[in-house]
Design an enzyme around this catalytic site. Structure first.
Site: not given
Ligand code: HSE
Length: 458
Positions: A12, A15, A36, A106, A191, A206
């Site tokens: 999902l 980006g 795995v 988070k 940002e 966090k």
């Protein structure tokens, strides 16, 4: 244990982090299969704007995330979209459909981790989220698994790279906050809307996640006292240096022993604080993260590395994905967090902290006593006082007439006291006639270092 049946992954978001997850899955397909014990295959990628992802196989791309996370041929859902909704609804759908979940979210975990964890327990699936705190740094698994036999007493660190970059830039160049933020934005560290970082919310999320795991106690973002770095000035940085300290935005999660009938509790808080230059966290500069962990038997541990960015965060996501896929192949679940201790969370007013207060005062008889009196009235013990500026010894008596005009700077460093008492003292100081201005108030954190490591006379 091996299996011919692949572990099928729904992603999902594609980006900065998601695209690195896809790249690592493709580049390391052979190694991942070997590690795995089964192939790890991408079953689909949900994005909002497919035309922005020409690099993806169009057969894998969908805008219908809800259908993807419940598809029968999906085993694990990896979420790197962020935000509360629709992420929460999608992850709950996935879990209820029997998919294990790997997420870097988070904000969601700090707000409603309990709902996700309970749903995962009920469905018997894994919920892993190493990438949600401190990017590439292996931290949650060491806290949850490696230290599971120990008693963690403190987890404190620098968990936000943007603010650490800004504070480091201010320290290196003497720049003010606005100038350093501008540089961070220009270089891509901050940002366009830096609110979540500079106001401490990212670090608070966090801290909630770290405190929950470290103390086996459910702590949410709302439980974390949070102050950001907007009010840190170049003068604060210079004052810190004068005391042999650096200023860092700290996330502090502490176990607070019970006393006087009060039960043991936990404190989770985020604020800029002075720390001794001798502390390992003081040397963590730029956009790096570092977390200092203290446990009864292990002693002091330090975790350091890249806390953000596409590839570092994807590394943590892939680590979780491998763990979850291995559990699937083995037919079980991995270790999960527990909240059995249910310790109360201490309000910030009851937490013992230390303050560094810088005042501009009139330079006349009785000022020190008036200032000290406000500390004493509230039971706050002073560790050090330093006065600079004001009248020189050689000033002639005629200067007495102009005495009211002379000002000095008084710096007071306290011993530990309840934060509420320190806060009330600063408010009272601001109201004193002799105090012309409260220039700066910062907390001082020894983080396990004795007071004497601060460069102030005790
Ligand atoms: N914006 C965060 C930081 C990274 O600056 O560290 C993602 O949590």
């Amino acid at each position: 244990m091996t299996s011919d049946a692949p572990v099928r992954v729904a992603l999902l978001g594609c980006g900065t982090v998601g695209s690195e997850v896809v790249r690592l899955l493709e580049d390391q397909a052979g190694d991942l299969t070997a590690r795995v014990g089964a192939p790890v295959e991408l079953a689909g990628v949900a994005v909002r704007r497919p035309h922005r992802h020409p690099e993806l196989n169009p057969d894998l791309v969908t805008t219908d995330a809800s259908a993807l996370v419940t598809r029968d041929d999906v085993d694990v859902v990896v979420e790197v979209v962020g935000g509360i909704e629709p992420a929460r609804t999608l992850l709950l759908q996935a879990i209820k459909s029997g998919k294990s979940v790997v997420t870097a979210n988070k904000a969601l975990l700090a707000e409603d981790g309990a709902t996700l964890a309970e749903a995962a327990d009920a469905a018997g699936v894994d919920l892993y989220y190493e990438a949600s705190v401190a990017g590439a740094i292996p931290l949650l698994r060491p806290l949850r698994e490696s230290l599971a036999g120990d008693r963690i007493t403190r987890v404190a660190g620098i968990v936000n790279g943007t603010t650490n970059f800004i504070l480091s830039a201010m320290s290196a160049s003497g720049a003010g906050y606005a100038e350093a933020l501008e540089e961070a934005t220009r270089l891509g560290y901050a940002e366009a809307d830096p609110t979540a970082d500079v106001d401490g919310y990212d670090a608070a999320s966090k801290a909630a996640i770290l405190a929950t795991i470290a103390f086996h106690t459910r702590v949410t973002a709302a439980d974390v006292h949070c102050e950001g770095i907007r009010r840190v000035t170049a003068a604060d940085i210079a004052a810190a240096r004068g005391l042999g300290c650096a200023i860092k935005l700290l996330a502090i999660c502490e176990r607070v022993p019970g006393s006087g009938g009060a039960p043991e509790s936990v404190s989770a808080r985020v604020y800029p604080a002075m720390i001794p230059l001798s502390h390992p966290l003081a040397g963590v500069d730029g956009a790096f993260n570092a977390v200092f962990v203290e446990a009864d038997a292990a002693g002091q541990l330090m975790f350091y590395g890249q806390g953000a960015g596409g590839a570092p965060t994807a590394s943590a996501v892939l680590g979780d994905l491998v763990a979850v896929a291995r559990n699937r192949v083995a037919g079980g679940r991995g270790p999960r967090e527990s909240a059995y201790a249910s310790l109360p969370v201490l309000p910030i007013g009851d937490v013992h902290t230390r303050y560094h207060v810088s005042l501009e005062v009139a330079d006349r008889a009785g000022v020190l006593s008036a200032v000290a009196g406000e500390f004493a009235r509230r039971g706050v013990s002073i560790a050090a006082v330093r006065q600079t500026g004001g009248r020189e010894d050689g000033d002639v008596p005629e200067a007495e007439a102009a005495e009211e005009e002379l000002a000095a700077r008084l710096v007071v460093v306290t011993h530990g006291a309840p934060d509420s008492a320190l806060h009330a003292t600063v408010e009272a100081l601001a109201g004193l006639d002799v105090v012309r201005g409260v220039e700066s108030v910062l907390r001082v954190e020894g983080l396990g270092r004795p007071v004497s490591t601060l460069g102030v006379a005790g």
